[in-house]
Design a protein around this motif. Structure first.
Motif, PDB file in Angstrom:
ATOM      1  N   SER A  72     -38.994 -29.400 -35.624  1.00  0.00           N
ATOM      2  CA  SER A  72     -39.565 -28.159 -35.095  1.00  0.00           C
ATOM      3  C   SER A  72     -38.773 -27.566 -33.933  1.00  0.00           C
ATOM      4  O   SER A  72     -39.111 -26.485 -33.449  1.00  0.00           O
ATOM      5  N   PRO A  75     -47.737 -24.488 -45.375  1.00  0.00           N
ATOM      6  CA  PRO A  75     -46.915 -24.875 -44.222  1.00  0.00           C
ATOM      7  C   PRO A  75     -47.785 -25.339 -43.057  1.00  0.00           C
ATOM      8  O   PRO A  75     -48.888 -24.826 -42.828  1.00  0.00           O
ATOM      9  N   ASP A  76     -47.278 -26.285 -42.311  1.00  0.00           N
ATOM     10  CA  ASP A  76     -47.936 -26.776 -41.102  1.00  0.00           C
ATOM     11  C   ASP A  76     -46.850 -27.102 -40.083  1.00  0.00           C
ATOM     12  O   ASP A  76     -46.529 -28.265 -39.844  1.00  0.00           O
ATOM     13  N   GLY A  77     -46.283 -26.040 -39.490  1.00  0.00           N
ATOM     14  CA  GLY A  77     -45.152 -26.245 -38.599  1.00  0.00           C
ATOM     15  C   GLY A  77     -43.963 -26.773 -39.379  1.00  0.00           C
ATOM     16  O   GLY A  77     -43.560 -26.207 -40.394  1.00  0.00           O
ATOM     17  N   PRO A  79     -54.739 -27.974 -47.938  1.00  0.00           N
ATOM     18  CA  PRO A  79     -55.999 -27.371 -47.499  1.00  0.00           C
ATOM     19  C   PRO A  79     -57.197 -27.997 -48.223  1.00  0.00           C
ATOM     20  O   PRO A  79     -57.043 -28.671 -49.247  1.00  0.00           O
ATOM     21  N   ARG A 127     -46.261 -35.483 -44.165  1.00  0.00           N
ATOM     22  CA  ARG A 127     -45.187 -35.606 -43.178  1.00  0.00           C
ATOM     23  C   ARG A 127     -43.920 -36.008 -43.904  1.00  0.00           C
ATOM     24  O   ARG A 127     -43.905 -36.945 -44.701  1.00  0.00           O
ATOM     25  N   ARG A 160     -59.013 -33.154 -47.610  1.00  0.00           N
ATOM     26  CA  ARG A 160     -57.842 -32.423 -47.117  1.00  0.00           C
ATOM     27  C   ARG A 160     -56.723 -33.437 -46.935  1.00  0.00           C
ATOM     28  O   ARG A 160     -56.970 -34.650 -46.962  1.00  0.00           O
ATOM     29  N   ASN A 199     -44.004 -29.550 -40.954  1.00  0.00           N
ATOM     30  CA  ASN A 199     -44.506 -30.370 -42.050  1.00  0.00           C
ATOM     31  C   ASN A 199     -45.384 -29.527 -42.970  1.00  0.00           C
ATOM     32  O   ASN A 199     -45.264 -28.298 -42.983  1.00  0.00           O
ATOM     33  N   TRP A 200     -46.270 -30.175 -43.712  1.00  0.00           N
ATOM     34  CA  TRP A 200     -47.095 -29.490 -44.698  1.00  0.00           C
ATOM     35  C   TRP A 200     -48.514 -30.033 -44.638  1.00  0.00           C
ATOM     36  O   TRP A 200     -48.749 -31.118 -44.105  1.00  0.00           O
ATOM     37  N   LEU A 201     -49.450 -29.274 -45.192  1.00  0.00           N
ATOM     38  CA  LEU A 201     -50.815 -29.761 -45.287  1.00  0.00           C
ATOM     39  C   LEU A 201     -51.398 -29.387 -46.643  1.00  0.00           C
ATOM     40  O   LEU A 201     -50.935 -28.466 -47.314  1.00  0.00           O
ATOM     41  N   GLN A 257     -39.963 -19.571 -41.667  1.00  0.00           N
ATOM     42  CA  GLN A 257     -41.022 -20.419 -42.220  1.00  0.00           C
ATOM     43  C   GLN A 257     -40.837 -20.501 -43.738  1.00  0.00           C
ATOM     44  O   GLN A 257     -40.886 -19.490 -44.427  1.00  0.00           O
ATOM     45  N   ALA A 274     -52.603 -34.315 -45.052  1.00  0.00           N
ATOM     46  CA  ALA A 274     -51.453 -34.005 -44.199  1.00  0.00           C
ATOM     47  C   ALA A 274     -50.216 -34.628 -44.837  1.00  0.00           C
ATOM     48  O   ALA A 274     -50.259 -35.771 -45.311  1.00  0.00           O
TER      49      ALA A 274
END
Length: 352
Positions: A186, A291-293, A299, A335, A331, A295-297, A229, A333
């Motif tokens: 990041s 997208p999550d910064g 939902p 990484r 949900r 990384n990814w998530l 992004q 996360a």
């Protein structure tokens, strides 16, 4: 005085006048010729134009040795730029087209000459003012150098990928960061670039993609922030779907307990169970990836597990088979590990 002598004196006076006039014309012509030569070849505008022409011809190595172009860590630090800025983009493969070069004006400012040039960089019109100063002499004309390097800096942050391309030149963040393989995904990477120039950042990997984000570096020794992004590719989403399915079916549904460990579903009962329960995933979640910064998530998404268990009454000891659908919401996360693998953690979302 004889007529012949008078005619001779008149011819001599005429010839001397013509010679004097010719001398004046030669002097004037020499002055304007020198001025024209100075402006087009030896002047500060010509010096700047030569630098820009080198960029337009893709001659990055030659442009770097133009007096005043190269920059050291001290000059970067004084300009508020990370002295560890990467020079990976100071090459032919990362240059964008530069055309329609024209010197617009020259203005003296103390011992500096401010030269303004117009151009078209990658289809975008722009103007840049360069500060140059005398640098010795080249024969009868002064030499010049940039008083302030014309190089610029882009502070590049790419979320969702450690690899990207700039004007088609592929860059891996771990190779250009001072932290190497320990580079934080990041964090921005300062990268030196030729100015003026249009720099387009794109991502096209198996995991993520981003169309070109272009920025014009047109002010010498000035940082331009660029944030990109990325979005997940369909192939990446498919892999994550398979991994989640495998987790739910193989690791969760295989546990013969009412509350599978580290799983997003379970069942609470008031009576005893007469045998070990069995689980199936009757409705798999249709996941998406966002997208999550860096990384990814995953939902929130719904699914259904089905449990089959033989129950025993605490009151009279009777038994019966219980088959029940257990809806759940989960949900996740995601990484990305340094070796490019996806580490997924799944958690339950409490139902209202």
């Amino acid at each position: 005085m004889e007529p012949e002598q008078r005619r001779g004196k008149r011819r001599l006076a005429r010839d001397l006048t013509l010679l004097a006039l010719a001398g004046v014309l030669l002097a004037v012509g020499g002055f304007f010729g020198y001025k024209l030569l100075y402006t087009n070849v030896y002047g500060p505008g010509a010096f700047v134009e030569k630098y820009l022409m080198l960029l337009s011809e893709g001659r990055a190595a030659d442009a770097l040795v133009v007096p005043g172009v190269s920059v050291d860590s001290t000059e970067l630090e004084e300009a508020g730029i990370d002295p560890a800025a990467s020079d990976a983009l100071l090459r032919r493969d990362a240059l964008a087209p530069l055309s329609n070069i024209e010197i617009v004006s020259e203005r003296t400012d103390g011992d500096l000459v401010l030269v303004t040039a117009s151009y078209t960089a990658g289809g975008v019109n722009g103007t840049t003012t360069f500060a140059v100063q005398e640098n010795g002499w080249e024969g009868l004309a002064p030499g010049w150098k940039f008083a302030r390097t014309p190089l610029g800096v882009i502070d590049l942050t790419v979320f969702g990928s450690m690899s990207y391309s700039i004007n088609g030149f592929t860059v891996d963040k771990r190779q250009v960061s001072i932290d190497g393989v320990d580079a934080i995904p990041s964090e921005a990477i300062p990268m030196l670039v030729f100015s003026p120039g249009l720099y387009s950042v794109a991502v096209d990997t198996a995991i993520s993609t981003a169309s070109g984000t272009a920025v014009l570096a047109d002010v010498p020794l000035t940082s331009v922030p660029v944030v990109v992004q990325t979005q997940p590719t369909p192939e990446f989403v498919e892999v994550i779907q398979e991994r989640v399915n495998d987790f739910l079916v193989t690791q969760c549904a295989s546990q013969q307990v009412l509350q599978p460990t580290n799983c997003p579903f379970g069942l609470t009962v008031e009576n005893r169970i007469a045998n070990l329960p069995t689980w199936t995933i009757s409705q798999l979640p249709a996941i998406t990836v966002a997208p999550d910064g860096s990384n990814w998530l995953i939902p929130e998404v719904s699914a259904v597990a089905t449990v089959t268990v033989e129950m025993k009454s605490l009151y009279d000891g009777s038994t019966w088979e219980r088959v029940e659908d257990v809806p759940f919401t989960m949900r996740g996360a995601i990484r990305m590990t340094p070796d490019g693998q996806a580490s997924i953690s799944i958690s339950a979302v409490a139902l209202d």
